[in-house]
Design a protein around this motif. Structure first.
Motif, short mmCIF file in Angstrom:
data_model
loop_
_atom_site.label_atom_id
_atom_site.label_comp_id
_atom_site.label_asym_id
_atom_site.label_seq_id
_atom_site.Cartn_x
_atom_site.Cartn_y
_atom_site.Cartn_z
N ARG A 1 32.66 55.92 39.40
CA ARG A 1 31.95 54.75 39.90
C ARG A 1 30.81 54.38 38.94
N PHE B 1 32.17 52.67 35.84
CA PHE B 1 32.57 51.29 36.08
C PHE B 1 31.32 50.37 36.15
N TRP C 1 34.24 37.70 41.09
CA TRP C 1 35.08 38.80 40.60
C TRP C 1 36.02 38.33 39.50
N GLN D 1 38.08 43.76 31.64
CA GLN D 1 39.42 44.34 31.81
C GLN D 1 39.95 45.04 30.57
N PHE E 1 37.25 50.37 32.42
CA PHE E 1 37.80 49.57 33.53
C PHE E 1 38.76 50.41 34.36
N LEU F 1 38.37 53.57 37.67
CA LEU F 1 38.79 53.46 39.06
C LEU F 1 40.24 53.02 39.07
N ASN G 1 42.24 48.20 42.58
CA ASN G 1 41.41 46.99 42.59
C ASN G 1 40.41 47.01 43.75
N GLU H 1 38.80 49.56 44.96
CA GLU H 1 37.63 50.34 44.58
C GLU H 1 36.78 49.57 43.58
N ARG H 2 37.45 48.89 42.64
CA ARG H 2 36.71 48.15 41.62
C ARG H 2 35.90 47.03 42.28
N LYS H 3 36.54 46.29 43.22
CA LYS H 3 35.81 45.19 43.88
C LYS H 3 34.64 45.71 44.72
#
Length: 575
Positions: A116, A119, A134, A142, A147, A150, A153, A155-157
């Protein structure tokens, strides 16, 4: 003299209402947001960059560059180098290479928290702003290997949303700090404003600084409040400075009044104005201040002149008194003045003396007062000397009587050093005083003895038990408890008692002789009466009864007193 701005003891640290620290100089009355040079530690003094360190209201450190107007949370690289927190460029490159090798050998992210964080780092490094969506951020991040830290998607958001929230919060805090810094910039700009006056208004300042970036960061109400606070302090400081300058100027102009040849306490104000028309200090003062300074100078000068005259008069009067004191002192040493001398006896000898006449013409102590003071001193000295003589006489066991002589007195004390130091006059006076005291004591004793004898005789006269046949021992038993009996010594009691009894015997004898004569006369009368009765009858006549013998009559009081006083004499004659 030490510069107050460089004196650490003159500065004090304070906290503003918004939590910021500022510094105040109690000598120069100046305030500063920046830490004074004299209060900085070695690390702060070594800072040669444009960056300055501050604290937020909640205690967090941030850094501000007044040149670029930039604020950052992280310590700038220049400061890190100065403080030894960054290594040389070569060491950085070597460490980066080593880290890359280590990363190749070891897995990049071991825990979910590290993923985390990686990222979030890519979002920050790529410059993702808090206003981006986003999709816009995805285009920037990306292609970065982080990137993929994680896997999904979702988790990334989620991490992106957290990053955006934190960024907005951080930006708000930075905006708030910029606004605070803008207030400091506003105050600094007002201080350096060339058109600044005590009468300046906010409108004038706003027109002068409206194009500045920091001016736009401050709300209108805040700008007005900051300006008015500054002007209140500026006006107070200006008044203090003018008050100080006015005081100094007034002192200088008063010196000009005193030294100017055309100006005196009798000069008119109009003439003073004309004489000082070109004087810079005089022109700097207002008309009221100049007039007030003139009036103060006139009053002070007149008061000073009066004090000088009064002092001179007092000194002259004191010299006149001292001169007459010398006259009195000399006459006292010559023996003209003694402790018993009166003023009316002494004054004829000095009435024509110039020093006496000079003293009469002035106020204060009169010649009579000074004479009395001197006599009191003589009497005080005599009293001290008399006490010394009495002490010496007591130590010698001397007893003074009315018959004591001065030769005896002086012979007894002539070897005493304290006696030798005394004047002959005081010795003689003390001796006469002691003899007089002894004489008075003897007279008092005689009076008391006469009074006691009189009371004793009166006691005998009042007593019916004492007769011509009473003995002294019997009378003592009858009257011995009475105070009048005890008040007289034994010899005097016997002497007075014998005289009293002798008087009673004399009175008794005289009365007996008088009784025999009366009896013979009565017998002759009876015989004549018998013869007449035989020759011619006559009416019966009562014959007087024979008188009864009475006790001896008491002599009159006056006669008794005379007899009592003469008793010692009669007794001596009888003996």
């Amino acid at each position: 003299m030490t510069d107050p701005a460089k004196d650490a003891s003159a500065w004090t640290e304070h906290t503003h209402a918004d939590g910021r620290r500022y510094y105040y100089n109690k000598v120069t009355k100046a305030s500063s947001w920046d830490k004074p040079e004299c209060l900085k530690n070695d690390t702060e003094k070594a800072n040669t960059t444009s960056w300055k360190e501050y604290k937020t209201a909640d205690g967090r450190d941030y850094f501000y560059n007044p040149v670029t107007k930039q604020s950052v949370w992280e310590m700038p690289l220049e400061l890190k180098k100065l403080r030894g927190l960054v290594k040389d460029q070569e060491e950085e490159e070597e460490s980066e290479d080593e880290k890359e090798k280590e990363k190749e050998e070891e897995p990049e992210w071991k825990t979910q928290e590290e993923r985390r964080t990686a990222f979030k780092d890519v979002l920050e490094d790529k410059g993702v702003k808090s206003t981006m969506k986003w999709e816009e951020a995805l285009k920037l991040i990306q292609d970065d290997r982080r990137f993929n830290a994680l896997n999904s998607n979702g988790e990334r958001k989620q991490v992106f949303a957290e990053y955006i929230t934190q960024s907005k919060k951080r930006e708000k805090e930075e905006e708030r700090e910029r606004r605070k810094r803008a207030k400091d910039d506003f105050i600094e700009a007002i201080q350096g404003w060339k058109d600044l006056k005590v009468t300046s208004r906010y409108k004038d300042a706003a027109e002068a600084f409206m194009d500045e970036e920091w001016f736009k960061l401050i709300e209108e109400d805040e700008r007005d409040e900051v300006f008015n606070d500054f002007m209140d302090e500026y006006e107070k400081k200006a008044k203090d400075e003018r008050r100080k300058k006015r005081k100094e100027t007034v002192e200088r102009i008063k010196e000009v009044y005193a030294s100017h040849e055309k100006i005196s306490v009798l000069s008119r104000w109009r003439d003073v104005q004309d004489a000082l028309r070109d004087n810079e200090d005089f022109k700097w003062l207002s008309k009221l201040e100049a007039l007030t300074s003139w009036e103060e100078w006139v009053l002070d000068t007149e008061k000073k002149e009066l004090e000088e005259k009064t002092t001179a008069k007092y000194r002259a009067e004191r010299r006149a008194r001292d001169a007459f004191r010398e006259v009195i002192k000399k006459d006292g040493e010559d023996g003209q003045i003694k402790g018993s001398t009166r003023w009316d006896e002494y004054v004829p000898s000095v009435v024509k003396d110039d020093r006496y006449l000079a003293l009469i013409a002035q106020a204060g102590s009169t010649p009579h007062d000074l004479f009395d003071d001197y006599v009191e001193e003589l009497q005080a000295q005599y009293n001290q000397d008399r006490k010394k003589i009495m002490k010496l006489a007591k130590s010698k066991g001397m007893v003074f009587t009315s018959a004591s002589t001065y030769a005896w007195f002086e012979g007894e004390l002539k070897d005493e050093s304290a006696f030798k130091d005394l004047t002959h006059e005081h010795r003689k006076a003390a001796f006469e005083s002691l003899v007089q005291k002894a004489r008075e004591a003897e007279e008092d004793a005689d009076k008391n003895a006469k009074r006691n004898r009189k009371k004793f005789v009166e006691l005998l006269q009042k007593s019916r038990e004492v007769t011509a046949k009473t003995t002294y021992e019997k009378a003592q038993k009858l009257l011995g408890a009475d105070a009048s009996w005890k008040a007289v010594d034994e010899a005097t009691r016997r002497q007075c008692f014998d005289i009293f009894v002798d008087q009673l015997k004399i009175q008794s004898s005289s009365r007996k002789d008088a009784g025999d004569d009366e009896a013979s006369e009565l017998e002759d009368t009876k015989k004549k009466a018998t013869k007449t009765k035989e020759a011619k009858p006559v009416k019966k006549r009562k014959v007087e009864e024979e008188p009864v013998e009475e006790e001896p009559k008491r002599v009159k009081k006056k006669k008794r007193d005379d007899e009592e006083e003469d008793a010692p004499k009669k007794k001596s004659k009888k003996k």
